[in-house]
Design a protein around this motif. Structure first.
Motif, PDB file in Angstrom:
ATOM      1  N   ARG A  25      72.894  32.195  24.521  1.00 14.42           N
ATOM      2  CA  ARG A  25      74.270  32.684  24.553  1.00 14.42           C
ATOM      3  C   ARG A  25      74.162  34.195  24.516  1.00 14.42           C
ATOM      4  N   VAL A  28      77.614  36.184  22.174  1.00 12.47           N
ATOM      5  CA  VAL A  28      77.736  36.216  20.710  1.00 12.47           C
ATOM      6  C   VAL A  28      76.367  36.536  20.107  1.00 12.47           C
ATOM      7  N   THR A  30      73.272  35.647  18.048  1.00 15.08           N
ATOM      8  CA  THR A  30      72.684  34.347  17.697  1.00 15.08           C
ATOM      9  C   THR A  30      71.589  34.473  16.641  1.00 15.08           C
ATOM     10  N   TRP A  40      75.460  28.532  17.371  1.00 10.33           N
ATOM     11  CA  TRP A  40      76.592  28.375  18.301  1.00 10.33           C
ATOM     12  C   TRP A  40      76.234  27.256  19.275  1.00 10.33           C
ATOM     13  N   GLU A  41      77.254  26.629  19.812  1.00  7.88           N
ATOM     14  CA  GLU A  41      77.024  25.659  20.884  1.00  7.88           C
ATOM     15  C   GLU A  41      76.236  26.357  21.995  1.00  7.88           C
ATOM     16  N   TYR A 181      85.649  36.649  12.292  1.00 10.60           N
ATOM     17  CA  TYR A 181      84.368  36.779  12.986  1.00 10.60           C
ATOM     18  C   TYR A 181      84.343  37.925  13.995  1.00 10.60           C
ATOM     19  N   SER A 264      78.343  29.261  13.044  1.00 13.86           N
ATOM     20  CA  SER A 264      79.449  29.969  13.703  1.00 13.86           C
ATOM     21  C   SER A 264      80.787  29.333  13.297  1.00 13.86           C
ATOM     22  N   GLU A 266      82.633  27.636  14.889  1.00  6.90           N
ATOM     23  CA  GLU A 266      82.792  26.278  15.450  1.00  6.90           C
ATOM     24  C   GLU A 266      82.743  25.241  14.331  1.00  6.90           C
ATOM     25  N   GLU A 278      84.865  32.424  22.839  1.00  4.48           N
ATOM     26  CA  GLU A 278      83.504  32.171  22.330  1.00  4.48           C
ATOM     27  C   GLU A 278      83.344  30.767  21.779  1.00  4.48           C
ATOM     28  N   ILE A 279      84.466  30.141  21.452  1.00  9.88           N
ATOM     29  CA  ILE A 279      84.399  28.835  20.786  1.00  9.88           C
ATOM     30  C   ILE A 279      84.302  27.744  21.852  1.00  9.88           C
TER      31      ILE A 279
END
Ligand code: UD2
Length: 297
Positions: A25, A28, A30, A40-41, A181, A264, A266, A278-279
């Motif tokens: 990613r 964002v 990480t 994060w996903e 965030y 995160s 999420e 971002e989500i």
């Protein structure tokens, strides 16, 4: 032949893009400055991770408080946990409530169980958040140690919507608060009065973490709960209550004892907030509630 080659090339490019997008990613952060992953996903391989921890046969405890009218949130919390939270793992949910007679009936899969711990009703809502740390500490010391591997402490007024699994495991795990965030550290709602043991001086801080979800291994969480509880009680003796109760103490603790894994937002979104770019997935989120109606006062 040219057509075949073009097809092959397209397939190869699509595959490469998928792999790149899947395990990285760029929008964002990480990793933290102390080299802890920020989950994060798109930064992990779910099946692979689950396989690693399933082999170790890990067990996970969950604490959830449902005091007073908050018992009404428990059914959805438990039902959605069955669908998304550590599916296929040994999970033991510990419910702390003053209304055990109102416990919802929720069928749990094999390997998953629930235990109720009766607690007294609360006069002030702040009391509940304050007492959580004490009860978590006692549960770990008196019931969970030794034997359980990890623990997560979660807010009950929430539901799971997506996978929450082995990617979240670590020795000390904090979740970035969905409301902050994107905020500069100067804007974090830390406790700002030096008289409190949760005090954070201007300029300090990594993230603003939420009080509604945290976890880790039993020893780390025991220490966190014990420290936050002691600091909260010492503050109370001097007539001071931190701005966001145990959440403020947790933030101070995580500043001094950096989490080994950061989840995160999420992992704890809020239903009233529109989804942001971002989500990519909401795994767990707080439901919309009417504070005036639901809290003791
Ligand atoms: C934030 C935090 C919460 C806590 C609180 C501190 C998030 C998303 N939420 O939520 O974790 O740090 O601020 O003030 O990070 N509860 C009861 N009965 C009550 C009141 C509370 O059981 O009458 C329990 C319940 O498990 C609930 C939790 O305490 O989920 C937190 O209380 P809240 O949801 O009212 O706090 P809130 O939304 O301000």
């Amino acid at each position: 032949n040219t057509l075949l080659f073009a097809r092959w090339l397209t397939a190869a490019v699509v595959f490469a893009l998928r792999v790149l997008c899947f395990l990285s990613r760029t929008d964002v952060a990480t990793v933290t400055p102390w080299l802890a992953p920020v989950v994060w996903e798109g930064t992990f391989e779910p099946e692979l991770l689950d396989g690693v921890y399933r082999q170790k046969n890990v067990s996970i405890a969950v604490t959830v408080f449902a005091v007073g009218k908050y018992i009404r949130f428990l059914k959805d919390f438990l039902e959605t946990a069955e669908q998304h939270f550590f599916v296929g793992f040994k999970v033991h949910v510990y419910v702390f409530t003053d209304r055990p007679a109102e416990l919802p009936k929720v069928e749990m899969a094999a390997g998953r169980q629930l235990t109720v711990h009766p607690v007294p009703a609360a006069k002030r809502w702040q009391e509940i958040s304050a007492r959580r740390m004490e009860m978590i500490q006692r549960l770990i010391e008196e019931t969970l140690l030794p034997g359980t591997d990890f623990i997560f402490c979660l807010d009950v007024d929430s539901k799971f919507h997506g996978r929450w699994g082995a990617e979240s495991l670590g020795s000390l795990v904090a979740v970035v608060h969905p409301g902050y965030y994107k905020t500069e550290r100067g804007g974090f709602p830390y406790e700002r009065r030096p008289a409190s043991r949760a005090y954070m001086a201007p300029g300090l801080g990594d993230f603003y973490y939420c009080g509604g979800a945290f976890g880790g291994d039993l020893h780390e969480v025991r220490l966190l709960a014990k420290t936050c509880r002691e600091n909260f009680e010492a503050d109370a003796k001097e007539g001071i209550e931190a701005a966001w109760q145990e959440e403020s103490h947790l933030n101070r603790y995580m500043w001094l004892n950096k989490p080994s894994k950061v989840l995160s937002p999420e992992f704890l979104w809020q239903d009233f907030k529109p989804r942001e770019r971002e989500i990519h997935v909401v795994r767990f989120s707080g439901v919309v509630k009417n504070y005036a109606e639901i809290r003791p006062n």
